[in-house]
Write an enzyme that holds these catalytic residues in place. Structure first.
Site, PDB file in Angstrom:
ATOM      1  N   LYS A  39       6.014  11.020  -2.750  1.00 13.75           N
ATOM      2  CA  LYS A  39       5.436  10.348  -1.585  1.00 13.75           C
ATOM      3  C   LYS A  39       6.525   9.998  -0.590  1.00 13.75           C
ATOM      4  CE  LYS A  39       1.344   8.041  -3.387  1.00 13.75           C
ATOM      5  NZ  LYS A  39       0.583   6.806  -3.470  1.00 13.75           N
ATOM      6  N   ARG A  40       7.669   9.641  -1.130  1.00 15.42           N
ATOM      7  CA  ARG A  40       8.767   9.214  -0.257  1.00 15.42           C
ATOM      8  C   ARG A  40       9.311  10.353   0.602  1.00 15.42           C
ATOM      9  NH1 ARG A  40       9.512   6.631  -4.822  1.00 15.42           N
ATOM     10  NH2 ARG A  40      10.873   8.244  -5.597  1.00 15.42           N
TER      11      ARG A  40
END
Ligand code: GLU
Length: 507
Positions: A265-266
């Site tokens: 996600k990062r």
């Protein structure tokens, strides 16, 4: 497979936007349910209130809807096991934790978090990091296994804070079968005594997940590989409850394009492509992340790409209708190792889906976009634009890449002009050609093309010298669809007016 009705679930925690890996998990669950005529549930696992992110649940629902991966039961859909949001099921979990205590599979623990922190620090100082509350250490801790029964009762009736922990047996070998990985064997000595029920009255993920999977009659747990380490505890809990465990399938990771690590996600937009299905604006940091929808991807192309990110058909088929996906999908054909995400291949899928649409369908899609740019044209005209632009387009927006199909060029590519346009000579030639256009009966591209060829043969000139002039007059640039096609689309009058205005501008 047993004759029980297949029931699978997608159980995200609303801790942020749904990552494309999450969408893939939902997709595989969905396809499996459809294939077996079963149910696909959406359960929201929000017992960790500290990690709750406003808007995340709505995002998950919207993303699944956009992808066409719709549950037939669950949050937003209702069903016989409602509510499907764990925070709303809170009152039902305690009895299950107590049941395990009564059966000797769990116990009350009164150690405060300060005490636990202290022990962990001491252990670190003694060069024994990763201290665990487990089958050995629990014998020296403050819990219902070490304290006298009356003291335990007293502490509880005094309202003292406690948690309920799972009593992991010592040195037992346990095995379970994962449909993707085969037999998974573990020894209980590797596992700690996980908290099942917290002092705030909330179950932890482990308890809520098992209780819900059981009470919601889930038959197959298909989820990401990151949950594999939790599976042994879950298997032990099924044993403790004396419930039949569902079958497990832990999906391999989605890796970054270079294969170096998990696509997380990062990664946001850092790698030049979105990792989320829809745009997301983080409510706390304000950080914006782009989504496939807003980048112009077709949901079907995105889903088709995800299908093949970890699963492979028995033939080389790449483009699948939903029905074909359902028919071909089997958990057994999911690979064991991680799959590298390929952003170029993702574009390729979009291009295939774009090409498969008729010009009329594409026209409906570009009309609103054209209108936003102030180009008001008929659907028939827009379909003509699509016919010309389709072969080069990957996204719908690309179909509007030729502004000259909607308006006369305001400028002319200077480089091209200085190379190709010979003052007065070129102007005279184009003026004659413009006049010639009046004599073309059927103003169609092939007829125009033939007329143009005849014109340059008459003049004993070369195609390479004259064609760019015509193109420049119509479009202002040297790239794009063939001039005869552009001329046919914009029409005779517009073509002549563009040629004449180019002549007066370029001299
Ligand atoms: N709530 C977990 C998650 O966020 C679900 C894991 C599972 O499917 O058991 O992914």
């Amino acid at each position: 497979m047993s004759d029980k009705r297949v029931r699978v679930r997608f159980a995200p925690s609303p801790t942020g936007p749904l990552h494309m890996g999450g969408v893939r998990t939902a997709l595989y669950n969905y396809l499996f349910a459809k294939k077996h005529g079963g149910d696909f549930l959406l359960r929201i696992e929000d017992t960790d209130q500290g990690r709750f992110v406003p808007g995340a649940e709505e995002y998950i629902l919207e993303a699944l809807r956009w992808c066409g991966i719709e549950p037939n039961e669950g949050v937003g859909y209702g069903g016989p096991h409602a509510p499907y949001r764990q925070s709303e099921r809170k009152p039902m979990y305690r009895q299950y934790a107590e049941e395990l205590v009564a059966k000797g599979w769990a116990y009350y623990a009164f150690d405060s978090s300060e005490e636990l922190d202290h022990i962990r620090k001491q252990a670190e100082l003694a060069k024994m990091p990763n201290w665990q509350y487990n089958s050995i250490s629990r014998n020296t801790m403050k819990n219902s296994l070490t304290l006298p029964a009356d003291e335990v009762a007293q502490r509880i009736s005094n309202g003292e804070a406690y948690v309920i922990r799972f009593k992991m047996p010592r040195n037992e070998e346990v095995r379970f079968h994962d449909i993707i990985r085969g037999w998974v064997v573990f020894n209980t000595n590797e596992l700690d005594d996980k908290v099942l029920f917290k002092s705030d009255g909330m179950p932890t993920y482990h308890l809520a997940n098992i209780v819900d999977d059981h009470t919601m009659e889930i038959t197959h747990v298909i989820r990401g590989e990151e949950w594999l380490p939790s599976a042994p505890l879950h298997v032990m809990m099924y044993k403790a409850f004396e419930w039949e465990a569902p079958q497990f399938a832990h999906l391999p990771l989605i890796l970054k394009p270079d294969g170096n690590g998990k696509l997380s996600k990062r990664d946001g937009d850092r790698l030049g492509f979105p990792v989320f299905p829809l745009n997301w604006s983080d409510p706390t940091t304000g950080e914006q992340s782009s989504g496939y929808r807003e980048r112009g991807y077709f949901p079907k192309a995105f889903v088709n790409m995800l299908l093949l990110l970890g699963w492979a058909p028995s033939n080389n088929q790449e483009i699948f209708t939903e029905q074909e996906m359902i028919e071909a999908f089997t958990i057994e054909r999911i690979g064991k190792s991680g799959s590298k995400f390929d952003p170029e291949k993702t574009k390729w899928f979009n291009q295939q889906y774009l090409r498969a649409k008729s010009n009329e369908e594409l026209a409906d899609l570009i009309l609103p976009l054209a209108q936003e740019k102030g180009w008001n044209v008929t659907k028939e005209y827009a379909a003509g634009v699509c016919a010309l632009m389709k072969e080069r387009a990957i996204f719908i927006q690309d179909l509007l890449d030729g502004p000259f199909l909607f308006e006369a060029p305001k400028e002319f590519d200077r480089d091209a002009v200085s190379k190709k346009w010979k003052p007065s000579e070129s102007a005279a030639l184009m003026a004659e050609w413009s006049e010639r256009l009046s004599s073309i009966q059927d103003f169609k591209s092939d007829v125009i093309e033939q007329a143009f060829k005849d014109f340059i043969t008459e003049k004993s000139l070369g195609m390479g010298a004259v064609m760019p002039l015509f193109r420049l007059c119509l479009t202002g640039v040297l790239t794009g669809p063939a001039s005869s096609e552009v001329a046919a689309l914009i029409g005779r009058e517009e073509s002549q007016s563009r040629i004449n205005s180019a002549i007066s501008k370029l001299g």
